[in-house]
Design a protein around this motif. Structure first.
Motif, PDB file in Angstrom:
ATOM      1  N   LEU A  24      27.595 -24.836  15.639  1.00  0.00           N
ATOM      2  CA  LEU A  24      27.604 -23.860  14.558  1.00  0.00           C
ATOM      3  C   LEU A  24      28.757 -24.165  13.614  1.00  0.00           C
ATOM      4  O   LEU A  24      29.864 -24.491  14.046  1.00  0.00           O
ATOM      5  N   VAL A  25      28.490 -24.052  12.323  1.00  0.00           N
ATOM      6  CA  VAL A  25      29.516 -24.277  11.315  1.00  0.00           C
ATOM      7  C   VAL A  25      29.687 -22.993  10.508  1.00  0.00           C
ATOM      8  O   VAL A  25      28.735 -22.247  10.291  1.00  0.00           O
ATOM      9  N   PRO A  26      30.909 -22.714  10.083  1.00  0.00           N
ATOM     10  CA  PRO A  26      31.145 -21.476   9.321  1.00  0.00           C
ATOM     11  C   PRO A  26      30.582 -21.568   7.907  1.00  0.00           C
ATOM     12  O   PRO A  26      30.608 -22.626   7.280  1.00  0.00           O
TER      13      PRO A  26
ATOM     14  N   GLN B 157      30.750 -17.837  -4.835  1.00  0.00           N
ATOM     15  CA  GLN B 157      31.031 -19.113  -4.184  1.00  0.00           C
ATOM     16  C   GLN B 157      30.525 -19.020  -2.762  1.00  0.00           C
ATOM     17  O   GLN B 157      30.816 -18.058  -2.054  1.00  0.00           O
ATOM     18  N   ALA B 158      29.734 -19.993  -2.330  1.00  0.00           N
ATOM     19  CA  ALA B 158      29.130 -19.945  -1.001  1.00  0.00           C
ATOM     20  C   ALA B 158      29.106 -21.338  -0.397  1.00  0.00           C
ATOM     21  O   ALA B 158      29.085 -22.351  -1.109  1.00  0.00           O
ATOM     22  N   GLY B 159      29.091 -21.370   0.948  1.00  0.00           N
ATOM     23  CA  GLY B 159      28.953 -22.641   1.635  1.00  0.00           C
ATOM     24  C   GLY B 159      30.049 -22.889   2.638  1.00  0.00           C
ATOM     25  O   GLY B 159      30.943 -22.053   2.856  1.00  0.00           O
ATOM     26  N   GLY B 160      30.000 -24.054   3.248  1.00  0.00           N
ATOM     27  CA  GLY B 160      31.017 -24.503   4.182  1.00  0.00           C
ATOM     28  C   GLY B 160      31.704 -25.714   3.600  1.00  0.00           C
ATOM     29  O   GLY B 160      32.518 -25.624   2.686  1.00  0.00           O
TER      30      GLY B 160
ATOM     31  N   VAL C 188      30.434 -26.716  -0.865  1.00  0.00           N
ATOM     32  CA  VAL C 188      30.692 -25.480  -1.594  1.00  0.00           C
ATOM     33  C   VAL C 188      29.796 -25.394  -2.825  1.00  0.00           C
ATOM     34  O   VAL C 188      29.631 -26.363  -3.570  1.00  0.00           O
ATOM     35  N   SER C 189      29.208 -24.224  -3.024  1.00  0.00           N
ATOM     36  CA  SER C 189      28.362 -23.945  -4.182  1.00  0.00           C
ATOM     37  C   SER C 189      28.997 -22.810  -4.968  1.00  0.00           C
ATOM     38  O   SER C 189      29.370 -21.780  -4.405  1.00  0.00           O
TER      39      SER C 189
ATOM     40  N   ASP D 219      25.498 -23.531  -9.030  1.00  0.00           N
ATOM     41  CA  ASP D 219      25.192 -24.863  -8.496  1.00  0.00           C
ATOM     42  C   ASP D 219      23.829 -24.904  -7.821  1.00  0.00           C
ATOM     43  O   ASP D 219      23.105 -25.890  -7.917  1.00  0.00           O
ATOM     44  N   ASP D 220      23.474 -23.835  -7.105  1.00  0.00           N
ATOM     45  CA  ASP D 220      22.189 -23.797  -6.416  1.00  0.00           C
ATOM     46  C   ASP D 220      21.851 -22.361  -6.033  1.00  0.00           C
ATOM     47  O   ASP D 220      22.524 -21.418  -6.470  1.00  0.00           O
TER      48      ASP D 220
END
Length: 674
Positions: free
Chosen positions: A527-529, A558-561, A564-565, A593-594
């Motif tokens: 699992l990744v944060p 801003q989202a992602g691990g 980053v998006s 970004d997405d």
């Protein structure tokens, strides 16, 4: 061709920049100070509004057309407003009882348990009229004074989807109608017909015309019955662990407490094809302290079938546009019956609920994926629940514990306290076993369902003064069983802080939300944060009726691990209102970004429609909304929306794909009251 496309993009961007030069100075929302704007703000705090907001919007639309006299409403009348908690209803009643009458709605500021959002909603939906006279108005007199309302709406797209050209059974227009006969609180009846774009009309399986119909009659205060519903209706008890197929409004609703105790019955007047019962329901007060309820239902549902004829999944989208979707329409039926009983005295409430459901097809989900292993399965379902609560002074305690036929447990408990100085504190603890199943459960959760979750939510709402308010919450959740895109046990944290300042006609606000989640890596070995940041700053000027108002807003995400998006959006609205005419224009420029960093925008919409679109990529969105009273009893509404993308030549995918970089939609609505 490329040169033309480049010129077009340049012109669109420059035009948008020119528009935004005017927006901060004279922008406005036609409904900027109305209940729809407040509901939109509450939905915006959730970032991804649930379908529950559609139900909330539908109920409040009906109340807005017939505002409630707060001095004559009583407890049962105030319970028509689903956003109020038990604590707030008690405090309103106590205030009126102490002072005899509420002379203006401005006195709602004297009730400490009311946060700013609910107080503003109340000011839009109630009025301070004459106190009630002795005796009840006969039902025949209420019917004689009842009002008929007929609403017809059509949505016309100025583009073609892939399915419109080849694949869909019907034409690309969406339309619906709604008829209501409203006698205020005591009697309401209605019929709704809805047709989604692409669905057949009077053909190909829809021989009765519209793809979906709803019909209902709801009567109240017909002694000894408090409520009687016939047709399609919604039924909620306790905190929703057994029967929750009404609605809540997400985590923001818990700032001052959770769902109210007791059974609530409402007619299913929305266009949603899920979450309702069809049959009859009633609640009756057996004595001053005891109330009981009963319901029976038999309704069709859509399902995806396995090869052996069992049902793999229950479908709630309501779309029947393609032959394979039409083949699933009403292919499964559910019979349900339930009983409720409640005792209340001196601030103490204890209630019990029992529900039995039988499907005519066995529900057998595909358990090849581990996360589906404990999904609801079988053809017979039994759920039992016990809800309880206590209100004393500034303290409120409420909870519910439920079990299913396998003995799996779900429980939720809340404690709220109102502190001097306008400070309200709330704590919510829940434990939902990953084995617990209920076909009708719906309530407070982070994972979106009443199963496979344990958590603790802490919140504070502080009305520092009439001008300044602060709200904050933190919510930690643990999911012991694997979930979609999560192969093992996982956890999440959700944190939000918001503030607003009001000075005269100006309101300035800001909020920040941080969500921490876990997800499988690409190899599904660990699992990744995943971190999500969302921030918003807004300013609104709500001038007197008949004058220009203004509103402007900036969103960041801003989202992602590791990947980053990021995204942002600037939006504004301009409008003007007169007694017989109003118009508003909204515009937004977005750049993300997405999809993960998508942004949301609440806009003015036509009646009985909650307008909260999301955007990702790079582009602009504009909409023009106008309403006019053509003659006495007749109102016409129209909304024209345009979205143009600068980073793509097609929009959507599959049958919904549009071979263009921009779309234009027109919604036209006529309402007649007589």
């Amino acid at each position: 061709m490329k040169d033309c496309l480049t010129i077009r993009k340049y012109v669109e961007k420059k035009a948008l920049c020119l528009l935004f030069l005017f927006v901060p100075v004279m922008s406005a929302a036609q409904q900027g100070a109305g209940w729809e704007a407040v509901l939109g703000e509450m939905a915006a705090l959730e970032d991804e509004p649930e379908a529950a907001f559609e139900e909330m919007h539908d109920v409040l639309s009906a109340v807005a057309e017939h505002p409630i006299n707060i001095n004559a409403a009583g407890r049962t009348g105030l319970e028509r407003l689903p956003f109020l908690t038990d604590r707030q209803i008690e405090d309103i009643q106590e205030y009126i009882g102490r002072h005899g009458v509420m002379r203006t709605t401005g006195e709602l500021q004297m009730i400490p348990s009311l946060d700013n959002a609910r107080r503003r909603l109340l000011e839009c939906l109630v009025y301070a009229g004459e106190p009630p006279h002795d005796g009840r108005r006969p039902l025949s007199e209420s019917i004689k004074n009842g009002r008929h309302t007929l609403v017809a709406t059509a949505k016309i797209p100025f583009y073609s989807r892939k399915g419109d050209i080849n694949g869909y059974l019907g034409y690309p227009f969406k339309h619906w109608f709604r008829y209501d006969f409203d006698c205020g609180y005591r009697l309401r009846a209605g019929v709704v017909g809805a047709h989604d774009a692409g669905e057949p009309f009077f053909s190909a399986g829809n021989n009765t015309g519209y793809d979906y119909y709803s019909y209902y009659v709801v009567m109240r205060d017909i002694r000894p019955f408090e409520t009687i519903a016939v047709g399609k209706y919604r039924f909620r008890t306790g905190m929703g662990l057994v029967l929750g197929n009404s609605f809540g409004i997400g985590k923001t609703a818990a700032l001052s407490g959770s769902s109210r105790s007791g059974a609530v019955i409402r007619g299913h007047s929305s266009r949603s094809e899920a979450g309702y019962f069809r049959g009859a329901a009633a609640t009756a007060r057996l004595s001053r302290r005891i109330k009981a309820g009963v319901f029976v239902s038999h309704r069709p549902m859509d399902a995806t079938l396995n090869a052996d004829g069992t049902a793999a999944t229950i479908i709630t989208s309501g779309y029947h546009r393609r032959p394979e979707e039409m083949a699933k329409k009403n292919n499964t039926h559910a019979a349900a019956a339930g009983l409720t009983a409640a005792y209340s005295s001196d601030g103490i409430h204890v209630g019990a609920t029992a529900v039995y459901t039988r499907l005519d097809r066995q529900l057998r989900p595909k358990t090849g994926a581990v996360f589906r292993q404990y999904y609801a399965a079988g053809s017979d379902f039994v759920n039992l629940g016990l809800d309880y609560g206590y209100i004393a002074g500034a303290l409120t305690f409420r909870g519910e514990t439920a079990t299913d036929r396998h003995g799996a447990i779900a429980t939720i408990n809340t404690v709220g306290v109102t502190v001097a100085g306008g400070l309200s504190l709330t704590a919510v603890q829940r434990f939902y076993s990953y084995r617990y199943t209920s076909l009708y459960a719906g309530g407070f959760s982070d994972g979106g369902s009443i199963r496979n979750e344990s958590g603790l939510y802490l919140a504070a709402d502080w009305n520092i003064s009439r001008r300044v308010s602060l709200s904050a919450y933190t919510d930690f959740a643990y999911f012991p069983w694997p979930r979609y895109r999560v192969s093992g046990s996982s956890k999440s944290a959700d944190n939000m802080l918001s503030a607003s300042y009001k000075a005269g006609a100006w309101t300035v606000g800001g909020r920040y939300r941080l969500r921490l989640r876990e997800r499988d890596n690409e190899q599904k070995t660990a699992l990744v944060p995943r971190t999500e940041h969302r921030a918003r700053v807004s300013a609104v000027y709500a001038g007197p009726a008949g004058y220009w108002n203004c509103a402007a807003q900036t969103d960041f995400s801003q989202a992602g691990g590791d990947d980053v998006s990021r995204g942002w959006m600037f939006s504004g609205r301009v409008g003007h209102r007169r007694p017989c005419f109003s118009v508003s224009l909204s515009a937004a420029y977005f750049d993300t970004d997405d999809y993960d960093s998508r942004v949301y925008l609440h806009e003015s919409g036509i009646l009985h429609t909650f307008c909260f679109p999301s955007f990702h990529g790079n582009g602009i969105h504009c909409s023009l909304f106008a309403t006019a009273s053509v003659w006495s009893g007749m109102t016409v509404n129209a909304r024209l929306a345009h979205t143009a993308y600068f980073d793509r030549s097609t929009i959507g995918s599959g049958y919904q794909a549009i071979d263009s970089s921009s779309v234009i939609d027109l919604e036209v609505q006529a309402r007649m009251r007589f």
